[in-house]
Scaffold this motif. Sequence first.
Motif, PDB file in Angstrom:
ATOM      1  N   ARG A 267      16.016  -1.628   3.089  1.00 27.80           N
ATOM      2  CA  ARG A 267      16.879  -1.937   1.948  1.00 27.80           C
ATOM      3  C   ARG A 267      16.066  -2.080   0.664  1.00 27.80           C
ATOM      4  NH1 ARG A 267      21.816  -0.624   2.100  1.00 27.80           N
ATOM      5  NH2 ARG A 267      22.374  -2.293   0.636  1.00 27.80           N
ATOM      6  N   LEU A 268      14.891  -2.712   0.765  1.00 30.55           N
ATOM      7  CA  LEU A 268      14.033  -2.841  -0.416  1.00 30.55           C
ATOM      8  C   LEU A 268      13.562  -1.475  -0.907  1.00 30.55           C
ATOM      9  CD1 LEU A 268      11.828  -5.921   0.571  1.00 30.55           C
ATOM     10  CD2 LEU A 268      13.422  -5.801  -1.344  1.00 30.55           C
ATOM     11  N   LYS A 269      13.229  -0.598   0.034  1.00 27.33           N
ATOM     12  CA  LYS A 269      12.741   0.730  -0.336  1.00 27.33           C
ATOM     13  C   LYS A 269      13.783   1.512  -1.118  1.00 27.33           C
ATOM     14  CE  LYS A 269      10.944   4.980   1.767  1.00 27.33           C
ATOM     15  NZ  LYS A 269      10.608   5.642   3.051  1.00 27.33           N
ATOM     16  N   ASP A 270      15.055   1.369  -0.767  1.00 27.24           N
ATOM     17  CA  ASP A 270      16.134   2.103  -1.430  1.00 27.24           C
ATOM     18  C   ASP A 270      16.732   1.344  -2.610  1.00 27.24           C
ATOM     19  OD1 ASP A 270      15.840   4.201   0.340  1.00 27.24           O
ATOM     20  OD2 ASP A 270      17.283   3.378   1.771  1.00 27.24           O
ATOM     21  N   SER A 271      16.205   0.152  -2.898  1.00 29.52           N
ATOM     22  CA  SER A 271      16.754  -0.640  -3.994  1.00 29.52           C
ATOM     23  C   SER A 271      16.083  -0.246  -5.311  1.00 29.52           C
ATOM     24  CB  SER A 271      16.528  -2.131  -3.721  1.00 29.52           C
ATOM     25  OG  SER A 271      15.146  -2.433  -3.767  1.00 29.52           O
ATOM     26  N   ARG A 272      16.505  -0.917  -6.385  1.00 31.03           N
ATOM     27  CA  ARG A 272      15.932  -0.625  -7.698  1.00 31.03           C
ATOM     28  C   ARG A 272      14.449  -0.969  -7.743  1.00 31.03           C
ATOM     29  NH1 ARG A 272      18.659  -2.463 -13.456  1.00 31.03           N
ATOM     30  NH2 ARG A 272      17.150  -1.407 -14.812  1.00 31.03           N
ATOM     31  N   ILE A 273      14.077  -2.121  -7.176  1.00 32.00           N
ATOM     32  CA  ILE A 273      12.674  -2.494  -7.180  1.00 32.00           C
ATOM     33  C   ILE A 273      11.858  -1.545  -6.306  1.00 32.00           C
ATOM     34  CG2 ILE A 273      12.921  -4.136  -5.262  1.00 32.00           C
ATOM     35  CD1 ILE A 273      10.572  -4.436  -8.310  1.00 32.00           C
ATOM     36  N   GLY A 274      12.468  -1.030  -5.231  1.00 37.39           N
ATOM     37  CA  GLY A 274      11.776  -0.058  -4.390  1.00 37.39           C
ATOM     38  C   GLY A 274      11.490   1.226  -5.131  1.00 37.39           C
ATOM     39  N   ARG A 275      12.459   1.684  -5.950  1.00 30.51           N
ATOM     40  CA  ARG A 275      12.223   2.872  -6.777  1.00 30.51           C
ATOM     41  C   ARG A 275      11.103   2.615  -7.775  1.00 30.51           C
ATOM     42  NH1 ARG A 275      14.273   6.173  -3.394  1.00 30.51           N
ATOM     43  NH2 ARG A 275      16.518   6.000  -3.080  1.00 30.51           N
ATOM     44  N   ALA A 276      11.074   1.397  -8.313  1.00 30.95           N
ATOM     45  CA  ALA A 276      10.005   1.050  -9.256  1.00 30.95           C
ATOM     46  C   ALA A 276       8.643   1.066  -8.567  1.00 30.95           C
ATOM     47  CB  ALA A 276      10.284  -0.315  -9.868  1.00 30.95           C
ATOM     48  N   TRP A 277       8.582   0.559  -7.342  1.00 34.52           N
ATOM     49  CA  TRP A 277       7.324   0.599  -6.587  1.00 34.52           C
ATOM     50  C   TRP A 277       6.844   2.026  -6.389  1.00 34.52           C
ATOM     51  CZ3 TRP A 277       9.352  -3.183  -2.306  1.00 34.52           C
ATOM     52  CH2 TRP A 277       9.267  -4.495  -2.779  1.00 34.52           C
TER      53      TRP A 277
ATOM     54  N   VAL B 194       0.823  -1.212   0.000  1.00 40.14           N
ATOM     55  CA  VAL B 194       0.000   0.000   0.000  1.00 40.14           C
ATOM     56  C   VAL B 194       0.859   1.265   0.000  1.00 40.14           C
ATOM     57  CG1 VAL B 194      -1.758   1.292   1.260  1.00 40.14           C
ATOM     58  CG2 VAL B 194      -1.873  -1.192   1.157  1.00 40.14           C
ATOM     59  N   GLY B 195       1.832   1.326   0.904  1.00 44.69           N
ATOM     60  CA  GLY B 195       2.605   2.552   1.060  1.00 44.69           C
ATOM     61  C   GLY B 195       3.612   2.795  -0.039  1.00 44.69           C
ATOM     62  N   LEU B 196       4.288   1.750  -0.482  1.00 47.35           N
ATOM     63  CA  LEU B 196       5.343   1.928  -1.480  1.00 47.35           C
ATOM     64  C   LEU B 196       4.831   1.780  -2.905  1.00 47.35           C
ATOM     65  CD1 LEU B 196       8.368   0.099   0.209  1.00 47.35           C
ATOM     66  CD2 LEU B 196       7.808   2.532   0.199  1.00 47.35           C
ATOM     67  N   SER B 197       4.042   0.718  -3.172  1.00 45.42           N
ATOM     68  CA  SER B 197       3.591   0.497  -4.551  1.00 45.42           C
ATOM     69  C   SER B 197       2.219   1.093  -4.843  1.00 45.42           C
ATOM     70  CB  SER B 197       3.580  -1.001  -4.874  1.00 45.42           C
ATOM     71  OG  SER B 197       2.649  -1.676  -4.060  1.00 45.42           O
ATOM     72  N   GLY B 198       1.498   1.535  -3.803  1.00 44.61           N
ATOM     73  CA  GLY B 198       0.223   2.221  -4.019  1.00 44.61           C
ATOM     74  C   GLY B 198      -0.929   1.324  -4.403  1.00 44.61           C
ATOM     75  N   GLN B 199      -0.875   0.030  -4.059  1.00 44.11           N
ATOM     76  CA  GLN B 199      -1.955  -0.910  -4.371  1.00 44.11           C
ATOM     77  C   GLN B 199      -2.822  -1.091  -3.129  1.00 44.11           C
ATOM     78  OE1 GLN B 199      -1.875  -2.008  -7.729  1.00 44.11           O
ATOM     79  NE2 GLN B 199      -0.239  -0.490  -7.629  1.00 44.11           N
TER      80      GLN B 199
END
Length: 407
Positions: free
Chosen positions: A261-271, A132-137
């Motif tokens: 770590r996920l939030k600052d990673s590439r996938i976190g930026r994508a989220w 919800v918070g990072l990817s907005g779903q």
Amino acid sequence: MQGIIKSLQVGLWFMFLTFPLMVIRVDTLNGTVDWRWQNMVMMGLGTFALSFLWRYMLARKEAGGASARQGNAAAGGLMTRVRSDARLRTPALLAVLVVFAVLPMLVSTYQTNIMISALLYVMLGLGLNIVVGLSGQLVLGYVAFYAVGAYAYALLNADFGLGFWTVLPIGGALAAVFGILLGFPVLRLKGDYLAIVTLGFGEIVRLVLENWGSVTRGPSGISKIARPGLFGMELSVSEATTYIYYLILAAVIFTIFAVGRLKDSRIGRAWQALREDEIACEAMGIDLTTTKLTAFALGACWAGFAGVIFAAKTTFINPASFTFLESAMILAMVVLGGMGSTLGVVLGALVLILLPEYLRAFSEYRMLIFGAAMVLMMVFRPQGLVSCRSREYDVNDPEAGKSGEKA
């Protein structure tokens, strides 16, 4: 003066609306009518005071006067400095960790159990924060993944004798699989439609658990679930509670580290790009399918871990523990704390779990207080207790590895 007049009108209107309920009381046994005029006066005064306070707070918010800005800066200045300055952040984190580490030695077993529940919801909130918070779903059936983890441990332990440490990764993996199974059909859905479908998914899982009695034991649930082992040692109830407390504390610390770590990673930026604008995200070359499914899988995985720990803590589970109310409570923690903010979700979970326990003296009004607090947060602090920080990258900075952060 205008505000006083409007508040006076509100007070009079509420006195009129509540007159039959607050003033008139019919005694059917004696055939008499009691007129409780003092109740009407109290209703009018209370409504007038609350209305006047509400208008005053709204006026301060809209005006944004110097005193309000200074108050906000003073309240948020320390938090901002601690979050941005490593010299302050490290001692603060160590102090908090020491407090949580020695807590079971200072309080009773009952209080330790309450803290275990709070930390369990911290873990659930951080998992939902990925989706919800990072990817907005917007997901309203998150408790289904929680149930998958709990029932995975309960069934594998009861039917096959598998231990806690063996089932812990299995429960997380099964919940991740269910997250992917939910993610595939809803790839094209957004907003309210996504929320409705995920709500239905959560109810389907609960109903299956309740009606598939030959496997899940139905409404009777599963009892005598083994607690986590400690090198084969026999632990008393108090010792087992303390052991589970340190176990969930370690799990929360690992979750905070992993989510950060996920939030600052590439996938976190994508989220985060997906959350801000799905069309622009796709135009930048980001694979929406992979990004959404990864968010669902990882968010569900942490709910599975929490479910395994929950089953081990309670030693009994049934479908009544995984209703929609649980999903709504976890979502409220994320929204109240601040969507996308790790620290905010932790504070939101602790507030929503601990405060009701310590407001039992106001048990009749706890839900009223909770609802009023949520309304006040939506009006005066819509970003949550702790707003999410976004990173800024300066392309002209010769030191390409450095980045700045702002609230």
